[in-house]
Enzyme design. Sequence first.
Site, PDB file in Angstrom:
ATOM      1  N   ASP A  57     -18.738  43.051 -30.351  1.00 29.41           N
ATOM      2  CA  ASP A  57     -19.414  41.914 -29.743  1.00 29.41           C
ATOM      3  C   ASP A  57     -20.182  41.239 -30.871  1.00 29.41           C
ATOM      4  OD1 ASP A  57     -21.070  40.115 -28.473  1.00 29.41           O
ATOM      5  OD2 ASP A  57     -21.694  41.478 -26.880  1.00 29.41           O
ATOM      6  N   ASN A  85     -13.119  33.473 -34.646  1.00 26.71           N
ATOM      7  CA  ASN A  85     -12.588  32.755 -33.492  1.00 26.71           C
ATOM      8  C   ASN A  85     -13.425  32.958 -32.229  1.00 26.71           C
ATOM      9  OD1 ASN A  85     -10.327  31.481 -31.789  1.00 26.71           O
ATOM     10  ND2 ASN A  85     -10.443  33.549 -30.945  1.00 26.71           N
ATOM     11  N   SER A 136     -13.590  25.927 -35.430  1.00 28.67           N
ATOM     12  CA  SER A 136     -14.546  24.980 -34.882  1.00 28.67           C
ATOM     13  C   SER A 136     -13.925  24.320 -33.656  1.00 28.67           C
ATOM     14  CB  SER A 136     -14.931  23.948 -35.947  1.00 28.67           C
ATOM     15  OG  SER A 136     -15.861  23.023 -35.446  1.00 28.67           O
ATOM     16  N   TYR A 150     -23.066  22.766 -27.023  1.00 32.27           N
ATOM     17  CA  TYR A 150     -21.832  23.304 -27.591  1.00 32.27           C
ATOM     18  C   TYR A 150     -21.485  22.567 -28.884  1.00 32.27           C
ATOM     19  CZ  TYR A 150     -16.870  24.327 -28.220  1.00 32.27           C
ATOM     20  OH  TYR A 150     -15.662  24.693 -28.757  1.00 32.27           O
ATOM     21  N   LYS A 154     -21.188  23.852 -32.876  1.00 25.51           N
ATOM     22  CA  LYS A 154     -20.014  23.645 -33.724  1.00 25.51           C
ATOM     23  C   LYS A 154     -20.336  22.757 -34.932  1.00 25.51           C
ATOM     24  CE  LYS A 154     -17.020  26.201 -31.610  1.00 25.51           C
ATOM     25  NZ  LYS A 154     -16.473  27.423 -32.272  1.00 25.51           N
ATOM     26  N   THR A 185      -5.383  26.928 -23.123  1.00 30.54           N
ATOM     27  CA  THR A 185      -5.964  28.272 -23.100  1.00 30.54           C
ATOM     28  C   THR A 185      -6.923  28.348 -21.916  1.00 30.54           C
ATOM     29  OG1 THR A 185      -7.868  27.682 -24.470  1.00 30.54           O
ATOM     30  CG2 THR A 185      -5.842  28.311 -25.625  1.00 30.54           C
TER      31      THR A 185
END
Length: 287
Positions: A57, A85, A136, A150, A154, A185
């Site tokens: 983690d 990732n 990213s 978010y 990034k 995804t």
Amino acid sequence: MPQTWLITGTSSGLGASLALAALRAGHRVLATARNTSTASTLQPEITSLGGIWIPLDVNDPDTPTIIQNAINTHADGVIDVVVNNAGYSLLGSIEDMSEAEIESQFNTNVHGPIRVLKGVLPFMRKKRAGTVVNVSSSAGVDGAPGCAVYAGSKFALEGMTESLSKELHPFGIRVLLIEPGYFRTKFFSAFVAPAAGLNEDYVGTPVEAALKLIKAKDGSQEGDPEKAAQRILEVVDGNGMASGIAEKGFLRVVLGPDCWKRFSGKIEGVRENLEAMREIAHSTSFQ
């Protein structure tokens, strides 16, 4: 030549696709996931192709030690490629987000990669070789409504990676930024919303519109994660469509026509902004 890869967040999505692509290309893969029992069940081919599961983690402060132990135990102290990732998205109005929710977003998306890098960089510096791949997002260059925190995480990763590429160059370590657009995804379905919900004042604004678009687009994203993984693999290995690119030292790998279009618009807007500020910028010196 076969290399040893360490990839975080391989239980699904781009991470799983990249682990499989690397394994099929003959590389060794240390695949990390918070719950390796569940991940190995979801991705049995990673195991069947020889991938080694490492419970991790990235929010754990002991991440550097866990990674160093894994590399020494399973890779004879050698790591060639690391892929940061693991991450998630907190989407909504910044007003509705608690301090804890915001801290968690940055802890995973920014501090997580830092912890991983602290684990792998000593091995790469010793070898004077290696490739760092930080994943990213198109949001890392162009912030959209509903994505303030978010995108902020990034943007932080982007700035950090730009500096890293210069800091690590003397050690022969290459650094790449992967910037995916919309890929099919679980990203859209797995985003986290603030526990407080959406403030009524934001109903009918770009924030609500962006959230509705994300929910509506889930499952119909144009990007194929397996093709994205193959392109990343080719950039790292310097073959296929990426033949000759490694020698040019490019930092960013843009994936998806939607991301390309978004970045092009951002560049044009920044250039227009810069030109408009030319006189102001040059009016602030002592002479």
